[in-house]
Design a protein around this motif. Structure first.
Motif, mmCIF file in Angstrom:
data_model
loop_
_atom_site.group_PDB
_atom_site.id
_atom_site.type_symbol
_atom_site.label_atom_id
_atom_site.label_comp_id
_atom_site.label_asym_id
_atom_site.label_seq_id
_atom_site.Cartn_x
_atom_site.Cartn_y
_atom_site.Cartn_z
ATOM 1 N N MET A 134 0.788 -1.225 0.000
ATOM 2 C CA MET A 134 0.000 0.000 0.000
ATOM 3 C C MET A 134 0.823 1.280 0.000
ATOM 4 S SD MET A 134 -3.153 -0.868 -0.097
ATOM 5 C CE MET A 134 -3.874 0.717 0.320
ATOM 6 N N GLY A 135 2.108 1.208 0.308
ATOM 7 C CA GLY A 135 2.931 2.402 0.398
ATOM 8 C C GLY A 135 3.187 3.069 -0.938
ATOM 9 N N GLY A 136 3.835 4.223 -0.864
ATOM 10 C CA GLY A 136 4.087 5.003 -2.067
ATOM 11 C C GLY A 136 4.959 4.298 -3.084
ATOM 12 N N ARG A 137 5.799 3.374 -2.628
ATOM 13 C CA ARG A 137 6.626 2.581 -3.552
ATOM 14 C C ARG A 137 6.042 1.187 -3.733
ATOM 15 N NH1 ARG A 137 12.375 2.578 -0.845
ATOM 16 N NH2 ARG A 137 11.123 2.304 1.032
ATOM 17 N N GLY A 138 4.792 0.991 -3.294
ATOM 18 C CA GLY A 138 4.225 -0.335 -3.176
ATOM 19 C C GLY A 138 3.662 -0.925 -4.446
ATOM 20 N N LEU A 139 3.191 -2.168 -4.293
ATOM 21 C CA LEU A 139 2.690 -2.933 -5.427
ATOM 22 C C LEU A 139 1.420 -2.338 -6.007
ATOM 23 C CD1 LEU A 139 3.275 -6.552 -4.082
ATOM 24 C CD2 LEU A 139 4.667 -5.278 -5.721
ATOM 25 N N VAL A 140 0.580 -1.728 -5.165
ATOM 26 C CA VAL A 140 -0.643 -1.118 -5.689
ATOM 27 C C VAL A 140 -0.297 0.018 -6.648
ATOM 28 C CG1 VAL A 140 -2.672 0.249 -5.090
ATOM 29 C CG2 VAL A 140 -2.123 -1.790 -3.766
ATOM 30 N N GLU A 141 0.648 0.871 -6.223
ATOM 31 C CA GLU A 141 1.059 1.979 -7.091
ATOM 32 C C GLU A 141 1.661 1.465 -8.388
ATOM 33 O OE1 GLU A 141 0.419 5.105 -6.621
ATOM 34 O OE2 GLU A 141 -0.449 4.823 -4.626
ATOM 35 N N GLN A 142 2.499 0.439 -8.303
ATOM 36 C CA GLN A 142 3.110 -0.138 -9.494
ATOM 37 C C GLN A 142 2.045 -0.744 -10.414
ATOM 38 O OE1 GLN A 142 6.248 -2.879 -8.344
ATOM 39 N NE2 GLN A 142 6.940 -1.501 -6.727
ATOM 40 N N SER A 143 1.072 -1.436 -9.807
ATOM 41 C CA SER A 143 0.020 -2.063 -10.608
ATOM 42 C C SER A 143 -0.866 -1.019 -11.273
ATOM 43 C CB SER A 143 -0.827 -2.982 -9.720
ATOM 44 O OG SER A 143 -0.032 -4.007 -9.153
ATOM 45 N N LEU A 144 -1.180 0.059 -10.530
ATOM 46 C CA LEU A 144 -1.987 1.128 -11.121
ATOM 47 C C LEU A 144 -1.278 1.749 -12.318
ATOM 48 C CD1 LEU A 144 -3.384 2.924 -7.945
ATOM 49 C CD2 LEU A 144 -4.707 1.688 -9.661
ATOM 50 N N SER A 145 0.021 1.955 -12.189
ATOM 51 C CA SER A 145 0.794 2.523 -13.298
ATOM 52 C C SER A 145 0.755 1.593 -14.504
ATOM 53 C CB SER A 145 2.243 2.770 -12.869
ATOM 54 O OG SER A 145 2.298 3.751 -11.847
ATOM 55 N N GLN A 146 0.857 0.300 -14.243
ATOM 56 C CA GLN A 146 0.830 -0.671 -15.344
ATOM 57 C C GLN A 146 -0.529 -0.671 -16.041
ATOM 58 O OE1 GLN A 146 2.165 -4.636 -14.332
ATOM 59 N NE2 GLN A 146 1.020 -5.549 -16.020
ATOM 60 N N VAL A 147 -1.611 -0.648 -15.249
ATOM 61 C CA VAL A 147 -2.949 -0.621 -15.830
ATOM 62 C C VAL A 147 -3.153 0.655 -16.633
ATOM 63 C CG1 VAL A 147 -5.415 -0.461 -15.264
ATOM 64 C CG2 VAL A 147 -3.965 -2.113 -14.070
ATOM 65 N N PHE A 148 -2.682 1.778 -16.108
ATOM 66 C CA PHE A 148 -2.836 3.057 -16.803
ATOM 67 C C PHE A 148 -2.109 3.050 -18.144
ATOM 68 C CE2 PHE A 148 -1.471 7.502 -17.566
ATOM 69 C CZ PHE A 148 -2.729 8.093 -17.654
#
Length: 348
Positions: free
Chosen positions: A130-144
């Motif tokens: 959930m952090g700023g360097r976390g998997l959610v952020e990475q996954s959101l970037s990939q989906v975008f």
């Protein structure tokens, strides 16, 4: 990867004391905390970003006192998700609106215990997901990048027609992408995944768990989702809420024949219940916030929507979508089953 710790402390001695504690903790535990220390409010605010995994913040960073709340406010506005410890001589100044913080008083707190808690949170994956360097952020970037940008013309049209509806549809669309990126192997699920607690709002949905005001029993709402969807006039189609009581294990035992209410019978029942081998029950796992239990498909009640909130509290938790679908399927199967009658044959 090092655990990046934000340290905000205006007293040089206290700041160096905490840095030394980190060095000792790293050496004794084979852990790598990277401390980024700041001594003033302005330099902290200028350097804040989403790269930190945890923070220790003093309240008094100037003459007035309470300046640490400005750091908390900045973290909140930037949607930085990480554990925060307020370590201060003036704990009463901490703003209690920031519910993600723990407030400790200097002199009473143990630096090593603080660091160990941070280490355990990091090891759990909570901040790494959930952090700023976390998997959610990475996954959101990939989906975008990979999915949504190529569909932008369609979303532009939806936005022109109804911006609010477009945003909700886009949220659902993004969530579907994220779910598809996760291995939905139920064998590896933990009990907390079964629920959303607390619920994101007080809206009553299929799978909402509510508590009776009369007897404090818990019930799950099994009314079909289509009947609970709010119409344009603000109403729902359902005339009544259909609720299923959540039974305790002892409740289930009491339904057994007297001859089977011994230790052997109880053990066999518990195994069957928790493996969902009994068609009239569905197992709800226990967590720290919920005792769990067993949905008793034969203990149903129907409550008119007009008097529902007089009899039941707001939803206590929500059963997650992936699991409520299975519950509804088993519920439907239980009442949709039809046994074959015994066939008798005349003498040949």
């Amino acid at each position: 990867m090092a655990i990046k710790l934000l340290l905000v402390e205006d007293d040089e001695g206290d700041r160096q004391g905490f840095v030394q504690s980190v060095a000792r903790f790293n050496h004794e535990n084979g852990v790598e905390f990277e401390v980024v220390p700041f001594g003033t409010l302005n330099e902290t605010l200028n350097a804040l970003d989403s790269s930190f995994d945890c923070a220790v913040i003093d309240m008094k960073l100037g003459d007035a006192g309470g300046e640490g709340n400005e750091v908390l406010k900045a973290l909140s506005e930037a949607n930085v998700r990480m554990p925060v410890v307020i370590l201060t001589g003036t704990p009463g100044e901490a703003d209690d609106r920031f519910v993600h913080i723990e407030v400790l008083k200097k002199g009473d707190a143990d630096h090593i215990e603080i660091l160990e808690d941070f280490r355990q949170v990091y090891a759990s994956g909570l901040t790494r997901v959930m952090g700023g360097r976390g998997l959610v952020e990475q996954s959101l970037s990939q989906v975008f990048r990979s999915n949504l940008l190529s569909q932008k013309e369609a979303w532009k049209r939806y936005g022109q027609q109804d911006p609010e509806k477009s945003e909700k549809a886009l949220m659902r669309h993004v969530m579907n992408h994220l779910i598809s990126m996760v291995d939905m192997d139920e064998e590896s699920c933990v009990p907390e995944e079964f629920y959303i607690h607390p619920p994101v709002d007080n809206i009553t949905r299929t799978g909402s768990v509510v508590q009776s005001k009369q007897n404090e029993d818990y019930y799950a709402i099994l009314t079909p989702l289509c009947d609970l969807t709010t119409r344009a006039d603000g109403e729902i189609n359902a005339r009544k809420f259909m609720l299923c009581r959540i039974a305790s294990f002892d409740d289930c035992v009491s339904e057994l024949p007297q001859s089977k209410q011994n230790s052997k019978g109880r053990k066999a029942l518990k195994e069957n219940l928790e493996r969902n081998n009994k068609g009239s029950y569905h197992f709800l796992p226990k967590t720290e916030f919920f005792d769990g239990g067993y949905l008793d498909f034969e203990a149903l009640t129907s409550v008119p929507k007009a008097g529902f909130h007089e009899q039941f509290n707001d939803p206590f938790l929500q059963i997650s979508p992936a699991f409520i679908k299975d519950i509804i399927a088993r519920f439907s199967s239980h009442f949709g089953r039809q046994g074959q009658p015994t066939l008798t044959f005349g003498d040949e």
